[in-house]
Motif scaffolding. Sequence first.
Motif, PDB file in Angstrom:
ATOM      1  N   UNK A   6      -0.945 -11.717   0.018  1.00  0.00           N
ATOM      2  CA  UNK A   6      -1.693 -12.880   0.519  1.00  0.00           C
ATOM      3  C   UNK A   6      -2.291 -12.597   1.888  1.00  0.00           C
ATOM      4  N   UNK A   7      -3.537 -13.011   2.079  1.00  0.00           N
ATOM      5  CA  UNK A   7      -4.222 -12.736   3.334  1.00  0.00           C
ATOM      6  C   UNK A   7      -3.548 -13.337   4.547  1.00  0.00           C
ATOM      7  N   UNK A   8      -2.864 -14.465   4.386  1.00  0.00           N
ATOM      8  CA  UNK A   8      -2.215 -15.121   5.515  1.00  0.00           C
ATOM      9  C   UNK A   8      -1.145 -14.232   6.136  1.00  0.00           C
ATOM     10  N   UNK A   9      -0.618 -13.285   5.364  1.00  0.00           N
ATOM     11  CA  UNK A   9       0.394 -12.371   5.886  1.00  0.00           C
ATOM     12  C   UNK A   9      -0.145 -11.412   6.930  1.00  0.00           C
ATOM     13  N   UNK A  10      -1.482 -11.303   7.026  1.00  0.00           N
ATOM     14  CA  UNK A  10      -2.107 -10.404   7.997  1.00  0.00           C
ATOM     15  C   UNK A  10      -2.641 -11.153   9.215  1.00  0.00           C
ATOM     16  N   UNK A  11      -2.402 -12.461   9.258  1.00  0.00           N
ATOM     17  CA  UNK A  11      -2.881 -13.264  10.371  1.00  0.00           C
ATOM     18  C   UNK A  11      -3.601 -14.506   9.874  1.00  0.00           C
ATOM     19  N   UNK A  12      -3.745 -15.496  10.762  1.00  0.00           N
ATOM     20  CA  UNK A  12      -4.305 -16.783  10.339  1.00  0.00           C
ATOM     21  C   UNK A  12      -5.725 -16.664   9.800  1.00  0.00           C
ATOM     22  N   UNK A  13      -6.499 -15.700  10.294  1.00  0.00           N
ATOM     23  CA  UNK A  13      -7.871 -15.565   9.831  1.00  0.00           C
ATOM     24  C   UNK A  13      -7.964 -14.769   8.521  1.00  0.00           C
ATOM     25  N   UNK A  14      -6.818 -14.348   7.999  1.00  0.00           N
ATOM     26  CA  UNK A  14      -6.783 -13.745   6.669  1.00  0.00           C
ATOM     27  C   UNK A  14      -6.625 -14.782   5.571  1.00  0.00           C
ATOM     28  N   UNK A  15      -6.413 -16.036   5.966  1.00  0.00           N
ATOM     29  CA  UNK A  15      -6.284 -17.099   4.974  1.00  0.00           C
ATOM     30  C   UNK A  15      -7.569 -17.197   4.150  1.00  0.00           C
ATOM     31  N   UNK A  16      -7.370 -17.447   2.843  1.00  0.00           N
ATOM     32  CA  UNK A  16      -8.517 -17.527   1.940  1.00  0.00           C
ATOM     33  C   UNK A  16      -8.823 -16.213   1.238  1.00  0.00           C
ATOM     34  N   UNK A  17      -8.033 -15.178   1.531  1.00  0.00           N
ATOM     35  CA  UNK A  17      -8.250 -13.859   0.938  1.00  0.00           C
ATOM     36  C   UNK A  17      -6.940 -13.307   0.370  1.00  0.00           C
ATOM     37  N   UNK A  18      -7.073 -12.329  -0.522  1.00  0.00           N
ATOM     38  CA  UNK A  18      -5.928 -11.534  -0.948  1.00  0.00           C
ATOM     39  C   UNK A  18      -6.318 -10.065  -0.865  1.00  0.00           C
ATOM     40  N   UNK A  19      -5.312  -9.212  -0.751  1.00  0.00           N
ATOM     41  CA  UNK A  19      -5.543  -7.769  -0.688  1.00  0.00           C
ATOM     42  C   UNK A  19      -4.943  -7.077  -1.905  1.00  0.00           C
ATOM     43  N   UNK A  20      -5.757  -6.266  -2.564  1.00  0.00           N
ATOM     44  CA  UNK A  20      -5.302  -5.410  -3.652  1.00  0.00           C
ATOM     45  C   UNK A  20      -5.087  -3.992  -3.114  1.00  0.00           C
ATOM     46  N   UNK A  21      -3.959  -3.369  -3.429  1.00  0.00           N
ATOM     47  CA  UNK A  21      -3.730  -1.960  -3.104  1.00  0.00           C
ATOM     48  C   UNK A  21      -3.987  -1.120  -4.355  1.00  0.00           C
ATOM     49  N   UNK A  22      -4.712  -0.023  -4.191  1.00  0.00           N
ATOM     50  CA  UNK A  22      -5.105   0.817  -5.331  1.00  0.00           C
ATOM     51  C   UNK A  22      -4.007   1.826  -5.645  1.00  0.00           C
ATOM     52  N   UNK A  23      -2.834   1.317  -6.003  1.00  0.00           N
ATOM     53  CA  UNK A  23      -1.664   2.177  -6.161  1.00  0.00           C
ATOM     54  C   UNK A  23      -1.157   2.230  -7.605  1.00  0.00           C
ATOM     55  N   UNK A  24      -2.012   1.843  -8.546  1.00  0.00           N
ATOM     56  CA  UNK A  24      -1.702   2.005  -9.969  1.00  0.00           C
ATOM     57  C   UNK A  24      -2.853   2.761 -10.614  1.00  0.00           C
ATOM     58  N   UNK A  25      -2.582   3.406 -11.750  1.00  0.00           N
ATOM     59  CA  UNK A  25      -3.629   4.187 -12.397  1.00  0.00           C
ATOM     60  C   UNK A  25      -4.693   3.277 -13.026  1.00  0.00           C
ATOM     61  N   UNK A  26      -5.770   3.885 -13.501  1.00  0.00           N
ATOM     62  CA  UNK A  26      -6.913   3.103 -13.988  1.00  0.00           C
ATOM     63  C   UNK A  26      -6.538   2.226 -15.180  1.00  0.00           C
ATOM     64  N   UNK A  27      -5.693   2.745 -16.057  1.00  0.00           N
ATOM     65  CA  UNK A  27      -5.259   1.957 -17.211  1.00  0.00           C
ATOM     66  C   UNK A  27      -4.523   0.696 -16.761  1.00  0.00           C
ATOM     67  N   UNK A  36       0.820  -1.211   0.000  1.00  0.00           N
ATOM     68  CA  UNK A  36       0.000   0.000   0.000  1.00  0.00           C
ATOM     69  C   UNK A  36       0.848   1.253   0.000  1.00  0.00           C
ATOM     70  N   UNK A  37       1.603   1.446  -1.070  1.00  0.00           N
ATOM     71  CA  UNK A  37       2.546   2.563  -1.191  1.00  0.00           C
ATOM     72  C   UNK A  37       1.963   3.613  -2.126  1.00  0.00           C
ATOM     73  N   UNK A  38       1.353   4.694  -1.586  1.00  0.00           N
ATOM     74  CA  UNK A  38       0.667   5.668  -2.436  1.00  0.00           C
ATOM     75  C   UNK A  38       1.559   6.197  -3.553  1.00  0.00           C
ATOM     76  N   UNK A  39       0.997   6.236  -4.768  1.00  0.00           N
ATOM     77  CA  UNK A  39       1.757   6.661  -5.948  1.00  0.00           C
ATOM     78  C   UNK A  39       1.451   8.097  -6.358  1.00  0.00           C
ATOM     79  N   UNK A  40       0.472   8.736  -5.732  1.00  0.00           N
ATOM     80  CA  UNK A  40       0.081  10.090  -6.125  1.00  0.00           C
ATOM     81  C   UNK A  40       1.077  11.102  -5.573  1.00  0.00           C
ATOM     82  N   UNK A  41       1.391  12.151  -6.334  1.00  0.00           N
ATOM     83  CA  UNK A  41       2.341  13.152  -5.838  1.00  0.00           C
ATOM     84  C   UNK A  41       1.764  13.958  -4.684  1.00  0.00           C
TER      85      UNK A  41
END
Length: 391
Positions: free
Chosen positions: A354-375, A38-43
């Motif tokens: 990967x969800x498991x990186x956030x704790x055992x109950x995050x298993x079964x999920x993934x997280x997308x960070x909105x840090x790229x443009x729409x294209x 989650x590394x913001x790309x906006x100036x």
Amino acid sequence: MEEFPRIKRLPPYVFSVVNDIKMRLRRQGEDIIDLGMGNPDLPTPKHIVDKLIEAVQNPRNHRYSVSRGIYKLRVAICDWYRRRFGVDLDPDTEAIATIGAKEGLSHLILAIMGPGDIALVPDPTYPIHYYSVVIANADVRRVNLMSGEDFMDVLQRAVKTLWPKPRVLIVSFPHNPTTKVVDLEFFVKLVDFARENGIYIVHDLAYADITFDGYRAPSILQVPGAKDVAVELYSMSKSYSMPGWRVGFVVGNRAMVHALTRIKSYLDYGMFQPIQIAAIIALNGPYSVVEEINEVYRKRRDVLIQGLQRIGWDVPPPKGTMFVWARIPEKFQEMGSLEFSKLLVEKGKVAVSPGIGFGEHGEGYVRFALVENEHRIRQAVRGIKKVLNEE
């Protein structure tokens, strides 16, 4: 290599597995779309950068600063809270500037916890919420945030089964990674719970301003008497797109703010003063820049959600944060979140967390960070579609 006690308590960093694959593929010339960190790309807004440049050119600002932040910054923090939430704070005793929220949280926990103390922390959640406690040589009890039960009921049950009683509860809403949001009534119940059980609350409000569809995130300090038991952390990384500047603050309970002030006085001299001066300009400046940043994230969220739904991956749109939390499609569930994330980066050229990186109950999920443009997000959806169809 020699092993050191605190380092031995820290587990391997799960996210590095996907990151290593990403870097290997990039070195081979592959175009990898990184929606992992989650590394913001906006100036950073121009008026904030201009103030930094001006302040840097003044030699008086090149000296040591003060660890708790210069007075005018603490005043700006309190003024911002009054405008944003209607909360009154004393800049001398109830506010401290930190070198980002992560440093603030880590040193706060180090200041108020020690061996034998217990912290309740939701699972899944942002890793430093767990590991700040581990680094302080205290103990963590994870509380399942994904059970589908009322979270207050889960907390009450956890307290009844623990001895000694927990000293601290660390929470964060809007929540990273699950994007869960709460209303002010939730915080009323949480403050009552803390009072009844003699627990301090540490609330990480990093995503205060990144909210959508009419939802506005409340501050726990809006609850009457909350300052008796709670502090709140805020970061300028997302709202003002200042991630590399490392500007955050902790406000609220005087005892906890004082403890953090004491420990920081031994550990650092605070942020580079021109950064603090620029942060004052940001906090006192037009809120419209925050709204513009928020709108960019909303548009990216909509592009990703609509794209995933078109390819058959039904994901609910979040009301807050700069993330999308997605349950892995059913036919990939047995792989687990780490193997699925590896598959996406290797075959789809899209990096996610990967969800498991956030704790055992995050298993079964993934997280997308909105840090790229729409294209680039549309391009990522095409890569994901290829994986879902081929596999």
